[in-house]
Design a protein around this motif. Structure first.
Motif, PDB file in Angstrom:
ATOM      1  N   ALA A  28       4.310  -1.853  -6.293  1.00  0.00           N
ATOM      2  CA  ALA A  28       4.571  -3.158  -7.177  1.00  0.00           C
ATOM      3  C   ALA A  28       3.548  -3.413  -8.613  1.00  0.00           C
ATOM      4  N   ARG A  29       2.443  -2.870  -8.493  1.00  0.00           N
ATOM      5  CA  ARG A  29       1.536  -2.695  -9.754  1.00  0.00           C
ATOM      6  C   ARG A  29       2.054  -2.002 -10.566  1.00  0.00           C
ATOM      7  N   SER A  30       2.341  -0.908 -10.200  1.00  0.00           N
ATOM      8  CA  SER A  30       2.438   0.561 -11.258  1.00  0.00           C
ATOM      9  C   SER A  30       4.159   0.499 -11.551  1.00  0.00           C
ATOM     10  N   GLY A  31       4.999  -0.025 -10.770  1.00  0.00           N
ATOM     11  CA  GLY A  31       6.511   0.053 -10.707  1.00  0.00           C
ATOM     12  C   GLY A  31       6.944   1.386 -10.472  1.00  0.00           C
ATOM     13  N   SER A  32       6.269   2.326  -9.664  1.00  0.00           N
ATOM     14  CA  SER A  32       6.569   3.330  -9.639  1.00  0.00           C
ATOM     15  C   SER A  32       6.260   4.160  -8.296  1.00  0.00           C
ATOM     16  N   ILE A  33       7.052   4.693  -7.479  1.00  0.00           N
ATOM     17  CA  ILE A  33       6.625   5.422  -6.205  1.00  0.00           C
ATOM     18  C   ILE A  33       5.633   6.597  -6.448  1.00  0.00           C
ATOM     19  N   THR A  34       5.991   7.241  -7.682  1.00  0.00           N
ATOM     20  CA  THR A  34       5.459   8.351  -7.958  1.00  0.00           C
ATOM     21  C   THR A  34       3.955   8.142  -8.236  1.00  0.00           C
ATOM     22  N   LEU A  42      -1.195  10.457  -1.656  1.00  0.00           N
ATOM     23  CA  LEU A  42      -0.090  10.623  -0.802  1.00  0.00           C
ATOM     24  C   LEU A  42       1.216  11.301  -1.479  1.00  0.00           C
ATOM     25  N   THR A  43       2.328  11.592  -0.526  1.00  0.00           N
ATOM     26  CA  THR A  43       3.364  12.277  -0.881  1.00  0.00           C
ATOM     27  C   THR A  43       4.369  11.021  -1.457  1.00  0.00           C
ATOM     28  N   GLN A  44       5.278  11.138  -2.340  1.00  0.00           N
ATOM     29  CA  GLN A  44       6.211  10.031  -2.622  1.00  0.00           C
ATOM     30  C   GLN A  44       6.883   9.668  -1.415  1.00  0.00           C
ATOM     31  N   ALA A  46       5.974   9.600   1.612  1.00  0.00           N
ATOM     32  CA  ALA A  46       5.123   8.664   2.741  1.00  0.00           C
ATOM     33  C   ALA A  46       4.952   7.336   2.061  1.00  0.00           C
ATOM     34  N   VAL A  47       4.864   7.146   0.521  1.00  0.00           N
ATOM     35  CA  VAL A  47       4.796   6.032   0.093  1.00  0.00           C
ATOM     36  C   VAL A  47       6.138   5.181   0.278  1.00  0.00           C
ATOM     37  N   SER A  48       7.150   5.671   0.211  1.00  0.00           N
ATOM     38  CA  SER A  48       8.524   5.288   0.484  1.00  0.00           C
ATOM     39  C   SER A  48       8.694   4.668   1.901  1.00  0.00           C
ATOM     40  N   ARG A  49       8.327   5.789   2.986  1.00  0.00           N
ATOM     41  CA  ARG A  49       8.278   5.348   4.190  1.00  0.00           C
ATOM     42  C   ARG A  49       7.365   4.082   4.612  1.00  0.00           C
ATOM     43  N   GLN A  50       6.205   3.888   4.097  1.00  0.00           N
ATOM     44  CA  GLN A  50       5.529   2.850   4.442  1.00  0.00           C
ATOM     45  C   GLN A  50       6.123   1.646   3.921  1.00  0.00           C
ATOM     46  N   ILE A  51       6.791   1.778   2.500  1.00  0.00           N
ATOM     47  CA  ILE A  51       7.097   0.491   2.154  1.00  0.00           C
ATOM     48  C   ILE A  51       8.445  -0.031   2.999  1.00  0.00           C
ATOM     49  N   LYS A  52       9.302   0.940   3.147  1.00  0.00           N
ATOM     50  CA  LYS A  52      10.470   0.804   4.189  1.00  0.00           C
ATOM     51  C   LYS A  52      10.187   0.188   5.415  1.00  0.00           C
ATOM     52  N   GLN A  68      16.232   6.144  -9.575  1.00  0.00           N
ATOM     53  CA  GLN A  68      15.083   6.801  -9.497  1.00  0.00           C
ATOM     54  C   GLN A  68      14.133   5.647  -9.795  1.00  0.00           C
ATOM     55  N   THR A  69      14.555   4.714  -9.802  1.00  0.00           N
ATOM     56  CA  THR A  69      13.789   3.426 -10.333  1.00  0.00           C
ATOM     57  C   THR A  69      13.248   2.325  -9.284  1.00  0.00           C
ATOM     58  N   ILE A  70      12.535   1.574  -9.333  1.00  0.00           N
ATOM     59  CA  ILE A  70      12.238   0.465  -8.392  1.00  0.00           C
ATOM     60  C   ILE A  70      11.945  -0.900  -9.302  1.00  0.00           C
ATOM     61  N   ARG A  71      12.345  -1.991  -8.772  1.00  0.00           N
ATOM     62  CA  ARG A  71      12.195  -3.317  -9.381  1.00  0.00           C
ATOM     63  C   ARG A  71      11.857  -4.290  -8.332  1.00  0.00           C
ATOM     64  N   LEU A  72      10.753  -4.957  -8.494  1.00  0.00           N
ATOM     65  CA  LEU A  72      10.586  -6.116  -7.458  1.00  0.00           C
ATOM     66  C   LEU A  72      11.733  -7.007  -7.288  1.00  0.00           C
TER      67      LEU A  72
END
Length: 316
Positions: A28-34, A42-44, A46-52, A68-72
């Motif tokens: 959320a703070r960085s605006g990027s899974i990467t 962590l791997t991308q 792994a982060v995506s799975r935790q958020i999901k 390839q982008t995320i937005r709150l």
């Protein structure tokens, strides 16, 4: 009983794991899974799975995913802000515990100039007398908020009437019109009203001080103008530089008066000293009243300020 009640109000399914919250907050703070993955090492995926997993647990979508982008989402933005504050408090509590495993930590908010000029020189004596206490200082110019920040107590200036706080008077404040020797010689003030011929410097935290001082000494007190400053250190500096006359707390300019950098602006029998309507207080939330480091610090402060309260009982 308190713990049981809290758990009843917050079922376990609404208490996500710390790793899920950290992954969400970083993204959320960085605006990027990467970038979040890089920060958390962590791997991308792994982060995506935790958020999901967090979204599934809360049954709320936290991000809009567009290629390839995320937005709150609107809800995700609010949740991120609250989670960030909670994680910061957990981190601070953990650091405090690590620094002092016995739990003798006092988080204290202080006014910057009061802390630097009055409190800091006295702290070694307190810490020497209480070696088991770790004191963390945070400067605050604005009124503290015990509900929003992990503070055990605060030293603040005012009338001692702050919602949700218990208070103890530490010392009253007496102010006097002070200026540089050069400015005093330039204007040759004879009567209290003469001070209005020079630039009058104001502190935003004491906006009506000059009006009250002039009225006290029988001078015209309407439409007083001049430069505004939000910090004592700044107004003291420009007063020393000869920019104008300021009403300054006497106990905070003792060094400048002793060295001759500042002088009483007008030669009155009482040097123009006026008791301010506000004073310095120690404040603390009700739930921290029995915190041992706070009790020790409060008792020590009262001993340190007892002489000041006795010595300044005459001006009004």
């Amino acid at each position: 009983m308190r713990i049981k009640n809290d758990l009843m109000l917050s079922p376990r399914r609404f208490l996500p794991s710390l790793s899920h919250l950290q992954a969400f907050e970083a993204a959320a703070r960085s605006g990027s899974i990467t970038l979040a993955a890089r920060e958390l090492n962590l791997t991308q995926s792994a982060v995506s799975r935790q958020i999901k997993a967090l979204e599934e647990q809360l049954e709320v979508e936290l991000f809009h995913r567009e290629r390839q982008t995320i937005r709150l989402t609107t809800g995700g933005e609010t949740y991120a802000r609250e989670i960030r504050d909670a994680l910061k408090r957990i981190s601070t509590a953990s650091l405090n515990l690590r620094a002092n495993p016995l739990g003798g930590t006092l988080n204290l908010a202080i006014l910057p100039t009061f802390g630097a000029r009055w409190l800091a020189p006295r702290l070694p004596a307190f810490l020497q007398a209480h070696p088991g206490i770790t004191l963390n200082l945070m400067t605050r110019l604005t009124v503290f908020d015990f509900r929003a920040e992990a503070m055990d107590a605060a030293i603040h200036h005012g009338r001692g009437e702050w919602q949700g706080a218990r208070t103890q008077l530490l010392r009253e404040e007496y102010v006097m019109p002070a200026c540089s020797p050069t400015l005093k010689a330039q204007y040759n003030f004879q009567q209290p009203g003469d001070l209005r011929r020079a630039p009058l410097l104001h502190l935003t935290t004491r906006p009506d001080a000059w009006e009250r001082w002039l009225a006290r000494y029988g001078a015209l007190s309407e439409h007083v103008q001049g430069m505004l400053f939000d910090q004592f250190a700044t107004v003291a500096q420009v007063t020393r530089a000869g920019l104008g006359v300021a009403l300054l707390p006497t106990f905070l300019i003792e060094e400048e008066l002793a060295s001759g950098q500042l002088v009483p602006a007008i030669d009155l029998p009482d040097k123009g000293v006026m008791k301010n309507a506000e004073a310095y207080y120690l404040a603390w939330p009700e739930e921290r009243a029995d915190h041992p480091p706070l009790i020790a610090f409060r008792d020590w402060l009262l001993r340190e300020t007892a002489d000041d309260l006795r010595a300044h009982g005459s001006p009004s």
